[in-house]
Design a protein around this motif. Structure first.
Motif: not given
Lengths: 354, 636
Positions: B398-406, B419-427, B452-458
């Motif tokens: 999971x890659x989150x890149x400069x996500x902005x929501x007003x 970014x959250x990686x395989x096998x990882x728990x990201x808090x 669309x590129x703000x969130x990427x799965x794989x």
């Protein structure tokens, strides 16, 4: 104040409409006694005369057809938590669209296609009138209740203008009526000698189809989820905008179809009064039928009794026609009261403060 | 550089109110002198976060009242006689007998909890009792003098809602004129406790004594007639009515003319200038709060309860509020001040009770602590929880890149990147209301991003997709609110299962399997979700998502308000899923949970996410400072 019951009785929840009908009859009893009429005789005319003979029974079904068509559509609409109370307007638009097709059909056109085309036009007209509030709600958050209700008046005035102006019957001596529809645009009669027509089949098919859609399809699941918890429905991936638009199109379309069926069967022309009162009575039908399309079918019969009984009472007892609407109002009141008291209990409490 | 960031921080704190009213604040008349300059509270941000997550161990203590108090400036008023109330239960009558003298029942020396390294405490396997109380630092009055009777004494108060013990065996003593803080995270039981004092709820066990007499407070009006006033976090007022009319509604028996006169008088006396004929709709949040305070003052309170009062205020408004509260305390009114903003508490209160999971875990003098030491002190020890096995951490799923929501009403997300990686728990840690629900909605697709590129799965851009399509891309989500968001109370479990499985197909018997695997206990074959207890429903919700075998799972507050058993089941399941190669994002306000579960952590503060930290290299203190808005560079 009202306090939510921990576990509402499931038996009572199902019986609620029966209790409401019983209470309405009791209140009617008191009402007629107060008016100085013999309550037993009045009750007999109201609730038994509609079943007395074949003619009355067929008329009962004739009245029930539009109520069932509109009511089953409203049932799924209310199930989604979308309160479309503009069914009278959608009904009127359906009648106008159907009338437009029927009145402008070229002479000698293939008659087989004229009636289906007329009914389809009615459906489209109702859908259009249902789509407007849905669109405004989705785009700008406008209140569906208010917009749909106000469009009812727009539709009524549009019909009025049409039958007094462009579509008025040239041979009508200035009466606000259109010409009679051509025979090909008329609903065939189901039972010879009565007014009962094939609209009955349409109403039954529509109710069965909606019931199937609601309980068996993913879309129906989304509708129920949105009515119970909008946030959870959105989380589950059901778009609120799409669901609102869908139920408004379906309920509007069915109300429009009811209008088309009505003007092609019992009225056979356009006129300012095409019994749009069905549109409001159908709200009662939807609730009385437990917001279930099949239930609406049965509830439509119950409401039809108050119409036929009311007409009979008007003739035999010289009671005003509005007495029928009083009955309908009482029925809805008792029904909502029963539902509330089944889910909540009344707790008398000293008002805090002081 | 540092100066710049401070400026930014302060600007942000204003900007959340900027849309509602102009930044200039109506000056409050008659402020004698600035007792708590704004800079003292909002000063060096890097050292003193204004909001710090509260978390601590579970030993109950209370301290004797504070002796130092100014003589009341207010003439004594006649009070309604205090009625004797029957003891609630057998046990409480014993307590009353034991605690017969008005003075605090046990001469426990109040103490500052010794500061312990958090990392060491995390290793402790079981609940560690607090170290023995130590004598208070000199200068703080310890022993309660005999001449000052406590105003309010709570002894062994408990309240349970079903299986959840909201408040457990809480004791607390308040003297006239004392400004006492009640600290704790959301759900620690602060609100339940004060609702019992204010008569909104009835305690299951324990006694409330006012002026030494046990009392039963049946309703808020009974509380008011005994001189207890409360200012709620959310005001219940009529927008279309004027100030005086609003007060007349809650003060029957007083004429509008009297109320107008009293409002002006109190306004002058305390610097709560409010024109009684103004419409409520035209008032700011701070002004509405003043109306609420005036409402309490009109009823001559001896105890004023303030529930998170500064959460709706600008710094200047908070400043003015403190002046009023100081003044009231000088006149002998006790203040019970509920907050999780430690800076506020340090500026105002001379004593504090700390709660966690319904219990009192510490009492202290907040003025003798720094915000950092308070935060550290509060994270005392941790309950035993399954430890995450070090798993093989792979590439970013999971890659989150400069996500902005007003966000109009809530917190706007400002350039979230992680970014959250395989096998990882990201808090993702943070105190309540820093943008967690907005972040969850953006990640789940309930509130899709523009880009669309703000969130990427794989590697696949899903930022513009709805929840359905994101599920099909391999994501799963479990929101914080169980009933009404994650599940529908009026639907059966099978239908609730369908809510998130209809996107990817249903398997026969899956619900039974889920109930078995996650120990979801409920009566009946297919019960309604509303019939399940919180813990069982949460196991259902988490299990439902895990059964989908997602490659990315987003959970918010996975063990919020559930019992320890269910929490263990959920934590274990999350760890197993990560070990199988999923990337998991845990959004939580529970630092213990973050420490127990996560490999890396970042802190959400006012819609911005800090740099991710490796869990083994981070301390609770450091996280606490990040939660207060400090930047990573300043902390490390």
């Amino acid at each position: 104040m009202l306090e939510r019951r921990v576990s509402p009785s499931p038996v009572l929840a199902i019986l609620s409409p029966v209790i409401a009908v019983a209470l309405t009859i009791i209140a009617g009893f008191a009402l007629f006694a107060a008016l100085g009429k013999d309550p037993v005789k009045a009750m007999e005319i109201y609730f038994l005369s509609p079943f007395a003979d074949a003619y009355n029974r067929s008329e009962l079904l004739v009245k029930a057809i539009p109520l069932a068509l509109i009511g089953s559509g409203l049932a799924i609409c209310f199930r989604a938590g979308v309160f479309n109370i503009g069914a009278p307007g959608q009904y009127t638009l359906g009648a106008i669209f159907a009338g437009g097709v029927a009145l402008h059909a070229p002479e000698g056109a293939a008659m087989i296609w004229l009636l289906p085309l007329t009914l389809a036009a009615g459906f489209v007209g109702g859908m259009l009138w249902g789509w407007i509030p849905a669109f405004l709600r989705v785009v700008s958050g406008a209140n569906v209740i208010l917009v749909s209700l106000m469009l009812t008046y727009v539709a009524a005035l549009l019909l009025d203008w049409l039958v007094r102006g462009p579509w008025t019957d040239p041979q009508g001596r200035g009466f606000p009526k259109s010409a009679l529809f051509p025979d090909g645009a008329l609903m065939p009669v189901l039972l010879p000698g009565t007014r009962l027509h094939w609209g009955l089949a349409l109403a039954v098919v529509a109710a069965l189809a909606l019931a199937w859609m609601l309980s068996r399809t993913r879309r129906g699941f989304g509708i129920r989820a949105m009515g119970l918890a909008p946030k959870a429905a959105a989380f589950a991936g059901f778009s609120e905008a799409k669901t609102i638009t869908y139920v408004m199109l379906v309920s509007g379309g069915l109300a429009g179809l009811a209008g088309a069926v009505e003007v092609t069967s019992t009225i056979q022309q356009l006129q300012p009064d095409i019994a749009a009162g069905y549109g409001f009575a159908a709200i009662i039908v939807a609730f009385l039928g437990r917001l279930n399309p099949i239930g609406a079918l049965i509830a439509a019969l119950a409401l039809a009794v108050t119409y036929i009984g009311g007409e009979n009472a008007q003739i035999l007892l010289k009671l005003p026609k509005n007495a029928a609407f009083v009955f309908q109002g009482m029925l809805l009141f008792f029904l909502l009261a029963c539902d509330t008291l089944i889910h909540y209990r009344l707790r008398l409490r000293r008002v805090a403060g002081g | 550089m540092e100066v710049d960031r401070q400026n930014i921080d302060i600007t942000v704190s204003y900007s959340s109110h900027a849309g509602k009213r102009p930044p200039s604040i109506v000056p409050v008349p008659h402020i004698p002198k600035p007792v708590h300059p704004v800079s003292a509270r909002y000063g060096p941000k890097a050292r003193k976060p204004d909001r710090v997550f509260v978390s601590m161990s579970d030993v109950g203590r209370f301290r004797p009242p504070d002796a130092k108090r100014l003589t009341s400036l207010r003439p004594p008023r006649a009070r309604p006689p205090v009625r004797e109330a029957p003891p609630v239960r057998e046990a409480s009558s014993e307590q009353i007998a034991n605690a017969a003298p008005i003075a605090p029942a046990a001469p426990v020396a109040p103490a500052v909890l010794p500061v312990e390294p958090v990392a060491a405490l995390r290793e402790t396997a079981t609940v560690a009792p607090l170290p023995a109380m130590q004598a208070q630092v000199a200068g703080d009055p310890i022993a309660a003098p005999e001449d000052t009777a406590p105003l309010l004494v709570l002894t062994g108060l408990s309240k349970a809602f079903g299986a959840v013990r909201a408040v457990e065996d809480v004791s607390l003593t308040l003297s006239p004129g004392e400004k006492h803080a009640l600290l704790g995270e959301n759900g620690a039981g602060k609100s339940t406790l004060v609702k019992m004092i204010y008569g909104v709820l009835q305690p299951d066990t324990g006694t409330i004594r006012l002026d030494g007499h046990p009392v039963r407070i049946d309703s808020p009006s009974a509380a008011r007639s005994r001189g207890i006033g409360m200012v709620f976090q959310h005001f219940s007022t009529f927008e279309a009515l004027s100030v005086a009319e609003n007060l007349a509604v809650v003060l029957p028996g007083r004429s509008l003319r009297d109320i107008r006169r009293d409002v002006r008088r109190i306004g002058e006396e305390y610097g709560l200038g409010i024109e009684p004929d103004r419409r409520l709709a035209s008032l700011s949040a701070g002004e509405r709060q003043r109306v609420e305070i005036i409402r309490c003052l009109l009823q001559d309170p001896r105890l004023l309860i303030m529930d998170e009062p500064t959460s709706v205020l600008t710094p200047q408004e908070a400043q003015a509020l403190f002046v009023v509260l100081d003044r009231l305390a000088e006149e002998g009114c006790a203040i019970l001040y509920i907050s999780h903003r430690l800076d506020d508490v340090r500026a105002l209160c001379q004593s504090a009770t700390v709660m966690r999971r319904g219990k009192v875990v510490a009492t202290c003098n907040p003025r003798e602590e720094t915000v950092a030491s308070l935060a550290e002190m509060m994270i005392g020890s941790t309950v035993e929880r399954p430890r995450k096995q070090a798993s093989l951490i792979g590439k970013a799923l999971l890659e989150v890149d400069d996500l902005r929501v007003v966000s109009g009403g809530g917190v706007s997300l400002d350039g979230i990147t992680f970014a959250a990686r395989r096998g990882e728990i990201f808090g993702i840690a943070g105190v309540a209301g820093e943008g967690q629900s907005e972040l969850f909605a953006a990640l789940s697709g309930e509130r899709p991003a523009r880009r669309p590129g703000a969130i990427r799965i794989n590697g696949r851009a899903v930022g513009a997709l709805d929840p359905l399509r994101r599920r099909r891309a391999g994501m799963a989500f479990a929101p914080e609110r169980r009933v009404g968001h994650a599940a529908i109370g009026d639907m059966r479990l099978s239908e609730n299962f369908r809510l998130t499985h209809h996107a990817t197909g249903l398997r026969r018997g899956a619900v039974a399997m889920l109930r078995d695997a996650f120990d979801v206990r409920a009566e009946g074959k297919d019960p309604f979700a509303a019939a399940l207890s919180g813990g069982n429903l949460q196991k259902f919700v988490i299990g439902r998502e895990i059964l989908r075998e997602p490659s990315v799972l987003i959970v918010e507050q996975p063990t919020w308000g559930v019992d320890a058993g269910a929490a263990t089941v959920i934590h274990k399941a999350l760890m197993e899923l990560a070990a199988k190669g999923a990337a998991i994002v845990v959004i939580s306000q529970d630092l213990d949970e973050i420490f127990a579960l996560c490999d890396r952590v970042a802190v959400l503060h006012r819609g911005r996410l800090s740099e991710p930290q490796v869990m083994s290299a981070v301390t609770a203190e450091k996280l606490g400072l990040l939660m207060g808005g400090a930047a990573v560079a300043e902390v490390s």
